[in-house]
Design a protein around this motif. Structure first.
Motif, PDB file in Angstrom:
ATOM      1  N   LEU A   1       3.472  -3.475   3.463  1.00  0.00           N
ATOM      2  CA  LEU A   1       4.472  -3.214   2.426  1.00  0.00           C
ATOM      3  C   LEU A   1       4.066  -2.017   1.577  1.00  0.00           C
ATOM      4  O   LEU A   1       4.873  -1.112   1.324  1.00  0.00           O
ATOM      5  CB  LEU A   1       4.644  -4.447   1.540  1.00  0.00           C
ATOM      6  N   GLY A   2       2.810  -1.996   1.135  1.00  0.00           N
ATOM      7  CA  GLY A   2       2.343  -0.887   0.306  1.00  0.00           C
ATOM      8  C   GLY A   2       2.401   0.445   1.013  1.00  0.00           C
ATOM      9  O   GLY A   2       2.832   1.453   0.441  1.00  0.00           O
ATOM     10  N   VAL A   3       1.997   0.470   2.284  1.00  0.00           N
ATOM     11  CA  VAL A   3       1.987   1.719   3.047  1.00  0.00           C
ATOM     12  C   VAL A   3       3.409   2.196   3.331  1.00  0.00           C
ATOM     13  O   VAL A   3       3.705   3.399   3.243  1.00  0.00           O
ATOM     14  CB  VAL A   3       1.193   1.539   4.361  1.00  0.00           C
ATOM     15  N   VAL A   4       4.317   1.261   3.659  1.00  0.00           N
ATOM     16  CA  VAL A   4       5.720   1.627   3.902  1.00  0.00           C
ATOM     17  C   VAL A   4       6.334   2.224   2.639  1.00  0.00           C
ATOM     18  O   VAL A   4       7.013   3.269   2.683  1.00  0.00           O
ATOM     19  CB  VAL A   4       6.536   0.403   4.374  1.00  0.00           C
ATOM     20  N   LEU A   5       6.090   1.579   1.492  1.00  0.00           N
ATOM     21  CA  LEU A   5       6.618   2.116   0.227  1.00  0.00           C
ATOM     22  C   LEU A   5       6.005   3.488  -0.069  1.00  0.00           C
ATOM     23  O   LEU A   5       6.672   4.381  -0.593  1.00  0.00           O
ATOM     24  CB  LEU A   5       6.333   1.148  -0.918  1.00  0.00           C
ATOM     25  N   GLN A   6       4.715   3.644   0.259  1.00  0.00           N
ATOM     26  CA  GLN A   6       4.019   4.918   0.043  1.00  0.00           C
ATOM     27  C   GLN A   6       4.735   6.071   0.738  1.00  0.00           C
ATOM     28  O   GLN A   6       5.022   7.106   0.140  1.00  0.00           O
ATOM     29  CB  GLN A   6       2.588   4.811   0.579  1.00  0.00           C
ATOM     30  N   PHE A   7       5.049   5.874   2.015  1.00  0.00           N
ATOM     31  CA  PHE A   7       5.649   6.950   2.806  1.00  0.00           C
ATOM     32  C   PHE A   7       7.178   6.960   2.757  1.00  0.00           C
ATOM     33  O   PHE A   7       7.793   7.872   3.320  1.00  0.00           O
ATOM     34  CB  PHE A   7       5.178   6.855   4.264  1.00  0.00           C
TER      35      PHE A   7
ATOM     36  N   CYS B   1       9.714  -7.763  -6.600  1.00  0.00           N
ATOM     37  CA  CYS B   1      11.007  -8.244  -6.097  1.00  0.00           C
ATOM     38  C   CYS B   1      10.878  -8.827  -4.687  1.00  0.00           C
ATOM     39  O   CYS B   1      11.653  -9.716  -4.310  1.00  0.00           O
ATOM     40  CB  CYS B   1      12.039  -7.117  -6.086  1.00  0.00           C
ATOM     41  N   LEU B   2       9.914  -8.328  -3.925  1.00  0.00           N
ATOM     42  CA  LEU B   2       9.705  -8.798  -2.557  1.00  0.00           C
ATOM     43  C   LEU B   2       8.688  -9.933  -2.489  1.00  0.00           C
ATOM     44  O   LEU B   2       8.179 -10.264  -1.411  1.00  0.00           O
ATOM     45  CB  LEU B   2       9.270  -7.633  -1.667  1.00  0.00           C
ATOM     46  N   GLY B   3       8.378 -10.516  -3.643  1.00  0.00           N
ATOM     47  CA  GLY B   3       7.578 -11.738  -3.677  1.00  0.00           C
ATOM     48  C   GLY B   3       6.082 -11.579  -3.770  1.00  0.00           C
ATOM     49  O   GLY B   3       5.349 -12.548  -3.624  1.00  0.00           O
ATOM     50  N   GLN B   4       5.591 -10.369  -4.031  1.00  0.00           N
ATOM     51  CA  GLN B   4       4.152 -10.167  -4.137  1.00  0.00           C
ATOM     52  C   GLN B   4       3.642 -10.679  -5.493  1.00  0.00           C
ATOM     53  O   GLN B   4       4.305 -10.512  -6.507  1.00  0.00           O
ATOM     54  CB  GLN B   4       3.802  -8.686  -4.003  1.00  0.00           C
ATOM     55  N   PRO B   5       2.469 -11.332  -5.510  1.00  0.00           N
ATOM     56  CA  PRO B   5       1.890 -11.758  -6.789  1.00  0.00           C
ATOM     57  C   PRO B   5       1.554 -10.555  -7.664  1.00  0.00           C
ATOM     58  O   PRO B   5       1.460  -9.415  -7.173  1.00  0.00           O
ATOM     59  CB  PRO B   5       0.633 -12.531  -6.373  1.00  0.00           C
ATOM     60  N   THR B   6       1.337 -10.809  -8.935  1.00  0.00           N
ATOM     61  CA  THR B   6       1.134  -9.730  -9.905  1.00  0.00           C
ATOM     62  C   THR B   6      -0.024  -8.809  -9.526  1.00  0.00           C
ATOM     63  O   THR B   6       0.099  -7.583  -9.579  1.00  0.00           O
ATOM     64  CB  THR B   6       0.882 -10.313 -11.309  1.00  0.00           C
ATOM     65  N   ALA B   7      -1.166  -9.382  -9.133  1.00  0.00           N
ATOM     66  CA  ALA B   7      -2.341  -8.560  -8.793  1.00  0.00           C
ATOM     67  C   ALA B   7      -2.038  -7.637  -7.615  1.00  0.00           C
ATOM     68  O   ALA B   7      -2.438  -6.469  -7.608  1.00  0.00           O
ATOM     69  CB  ALA B   7      -3.534  -9.455  -8.475  1.00  0.00           C
ATOM     70  N   ASN B   8      -1.322  -8.146  -6.627  1.00  0.00           N
ATOM     71  CA  ASN B   8      -0.949  -7.320  -5.468  1.00  0.00           C
ATOM     72  C   ASN B   8       0.053  -6.248  -5.867  1.00  0.00           C
ATOM     73  O   ASN B   8      -0.035  -5.098  -5.417  1.00  0.00           O
ATOM     74  CB  ASN B   8      -0.341  -8.195  -4.369  1.00  0.00           C
ATOM     75  N   ALA B   9       1.032  -6.623  -6.696  1.00  0.00           N
ATOM     76  CA  ALA B   9       2.058  -5.670  -7.112  1.00  0.00           C
ATOM     77  C   ALA B   9       1.457  -4.519  -7.918  1.00  0.00           C
ATOM     78  O   ALA B   9       1.872  -3.370  -7.785  1.00  0.00           O
ATOM     79  CB  ALA B   9       3.134  -6.379  -7.935  1.00  0.00           C
ATOM     80  N   ARG B  10       0.472  -4.821  -8.744  1.00  0.00           N
ATOM     81  CA  ARG B  10      -0.207  -3.764  -9.504  1.00  0.00           C
ATOM     82  C   ARG B  10      -0.930  -2.806  -8.561  1.00  0.00           C
ATOM     83  O   ARG B  10      -0.871  -1.580  -8.740  1.00  0.00           O
ATOM     84  CB  ARG B  10      -1.197  -4.377 -10.498  1.00  0.00           C
TER      85      ARG B  10
ATOM     86  N   LEU C   1       6.174   2.877 -11.127  1.00  0.00           N
ATOM     87  CA  LEU C   1       7.012   1.749 -11.531  1.00  0.00           C
ATOM     88  C   LEU C   1       7.800   1.160 -10.365  1.00  0.00           C
ATOM     89  O   LEU C   1       7.923  -0.062 -10.240  1.00  0.00           O
ATOM     90  CB  LEU C   1       7.960   2.188 -12.649  1.00  0.00           C
ATOM     91  N   SER C   2       8.350   2.025  -9.505  1.00  0.00           N
ATOM     92  CA  SER C   2       9.143   1.519  -8.378  1.00  0.00           C
ATOM     93  C   SER C   2       8.260   0.755  -7.393  1.00  0.00           C
ATOM     94  O   SER C   2       8.671  -0.272  -6.843  1.00  0.00           O
ATOM     95  CB  SER C   2       9.867   2.662  -7.665  1.00  0.00           C
ATOM     96  N   GLY C   3       7.032   1.240  -7.167  1.00  0.00           N
ATOM     97  CA  GLY C   3       6.116   0.524  -6.288  1.00  0.00           C
ATOM     98  C   GLY C   3       5.826  -0.869  -6.806  1.00  0.00           C
ATOM     99  O   GLY C   3       5.852  -1.852  -6.052  1.00  0.00           O
ATOM    100  N   TYR C   4       5.569  -0.974  -8.112  1.00  0.00           N
ATOM    101  CA  TYR C   4       5.277  -2.271  -8.728  1.00  0.00           C
ATOM    102  C   TYR C   4       6.500  -3.189  -8.697  1.00  0.00           C
ATOM    103  O   TYR C   4       6.411  -4.353  -8.271  1.00  0.00           O
ATOM    104  CB  TYR C   4       4.805  -2.065 -10.169  1.00  0.00           C
ATOM    105  N   LEU C   5       7.647  -2.673  -9.135  1.00  0.00           N
ATOM    106  CA  LEU C   5       8.850  -3.502  -9.245  1.00  0.00           C
ATOM    107  C   LEU C   5       9.353  -3.947  -7.873  1.00  0.00           C
ATOM    108  O   LEU C   5       9.763  -5.106  -7.703  1.00  0.00           O
ATOM    109  CB  LEU C   5       9.948  -2.732  -9.986  1.00  0.00           C
ATOM    110  N   LEU C   6       9.318  -3.049  -6.889  1.00  0.00           N
ATOM    111  CA  LEU C   6       9.760  -3.428  -5.539  1.00  0.00           C
ATOM    112  C   LEU C   6       8.830  -4.488  -4.939  1.00  0.00           C
ATOM    113  O   LEU C   6       9.291  -5.426  -4.269  1.00  0.00           O
ATOM    114  CB  LEU C   6       9.814  -2.199  -4.633  1.00  0.00           C
ATOM    115  N   ALA C   7       7.530  -4.348  -5.191  1.00  0.00           N
ATOM    116  CA  ALA C   7       6.581  -5.344  -4.691  1.00  0.00           C
ATOM    117  C   ALA C   7       6.840  -6.703  -5.326  1.00  0.00           C
ATOM    118  O   ALA C   7       6.795  -7.740  -4.644  1.00  0.00           O
ATOM    119  CB  ALA C   7       5.150  -4.887  -4.954  1.00  0.00           C
TER     120      ALA C   7
END
Length: 306
Positions: A63-69, A238-247, A230-236
């Motif tokens: 998820l993080g890598v897809v959002l990155q690119f 919204c897609l169910g990632q816990p706070t530590a992962n979303a950060r 902000l979009s990386g955090y908020l999208l994560a």
């Protein structure tokens, strides 16, 4: 201690390079070697267990890598079109957008109370994928604007990023974890210092252009950086990632390997195309530290007894 005041030091040194560029230009012939050393240091901070961490949380890493690119190149393109940037600035914005995650993201994630193992895994995966993704995305976005030497970019990334990281990993394997662990605590600070020198060198190279810097370019870079975080955090979230992962994901998405972006701009395009990367280098440290401390302060307040 150095990392605590890194943003302030970064601004002071970058400003000195803009005002007195000549001493910094001595470093220019060694710029690519400097980037390679930084990536070797990144390899030294990694271990084979980091690859196992990818297997432990593959969904979050993907998820993080897809959002990155996905997010950062698209934001760079839309902002550049909306603000009517000339070709050189458009190229520079895109190169920042298609770059992999920056190594400073790991320290920022720690400061923010995020999932550091996830951050390291995402940086590792996006760095390895950049060998193909960065030339591919650059060609896709810029094909109607300018000719992109995708093969040349691929070879540059292999030389500047992939090979040095592999050298660092091999050094860890050959010397052994116990020996590397003794110096590993010094590596993040050393990497940050070298990044500061590399960026300041490019600031010096663009000193005349920076003195005539348009507010529209500064605005665009700041929007790109802030929206990425902000979009990386908020999208994560919204897609169910816990706070530590979303950060960790938010910081990873909004923190780019600007050294690579500027190196590619310098080697394959024009020095003017390094401007967005130089500005982004400063802003991502200021925004990243500010956001990390805000999150950590909120955690401390929520832990206080009522």
């Amino acid at each position: 201690m150095f990392s605590r005041y890194y943003s302030a030091c970064f601004m002071i040194v970058a400003l000195s390079a803009c005002i007195w560029p000549q001493p910094w230009l001595i470093i220019q012939p060694f710029f690519f070697w400097l980037l390679a050393i930084i990536m070797v240091l990144m390899g030294l901070t990694l271990s084979w267990s980091d690859f196992l961490n990818i297997l432990k949380q593959p969904g979050s890493v993907c998820l993080g890598v897809v959002l990155q690119f996905l997010v950062m190149p698209l934001l760079a393109w839309l902002i550049s079109l909306a603000l009517g940037y000339p070709t050189e600035w458009l190229i520079g914005m895109l190169l920042v957008g298609v770059a992999p995650g920056g190594i400073a993201s790991n320290a920022l994630t720690y400061l923010a109370g995020g999932n550091v193992a996830l951050s390291i895994s995402m940086t590792l995966v996006s760095t390895l994928l950049s060998l193909f993704m960065t030339p591919l995305l650059t060609g896709c976005y810029l094909s109607t604007v300018i000719h992109v030497d995708k093969t040349g970019m691929l070879l540059s990334i292999a030389q500047i990023v992939i090979l040095p990281v592999v050298v660092g990993l091999l050094a860890v394997h050959m010397l052994g974890e116990p020996r590397i662990r003794k110096v590993r605590c010094w590596l993040p600070g050393l990497s940050l210092g070298l990044i500061m020198i590399a960026v300041s060198t490019l600031v010096a190279l663009n000193a005349d252009n920076l003195n005539r810097l348009s507010w529209t370019l500064l605005l665009g870079v700041l929007i790109h950086n802030a929206f990425g975080l902000l979009s990386g955090y908020l999208l994560a979230r919204c897609l169910g990632q816990p706070t530590a992962n979303a950060r960790a994901i938010g910081i990873e998405v909004g923190t780019q390997n600007t050294g690579l972006a500027m190196a590619l701009a310098l080697k394959h395009f024009t020095p003017l195309a390094t401007l967005p990367g130089a500005i982004f280098s400063v802003s991502q440290n200021i925004f990243g530290v500010t956001l990390a401390r805000y999150w950590r302060r909120n955690d401390q307040q929520s832990d206080e007894p009522l």
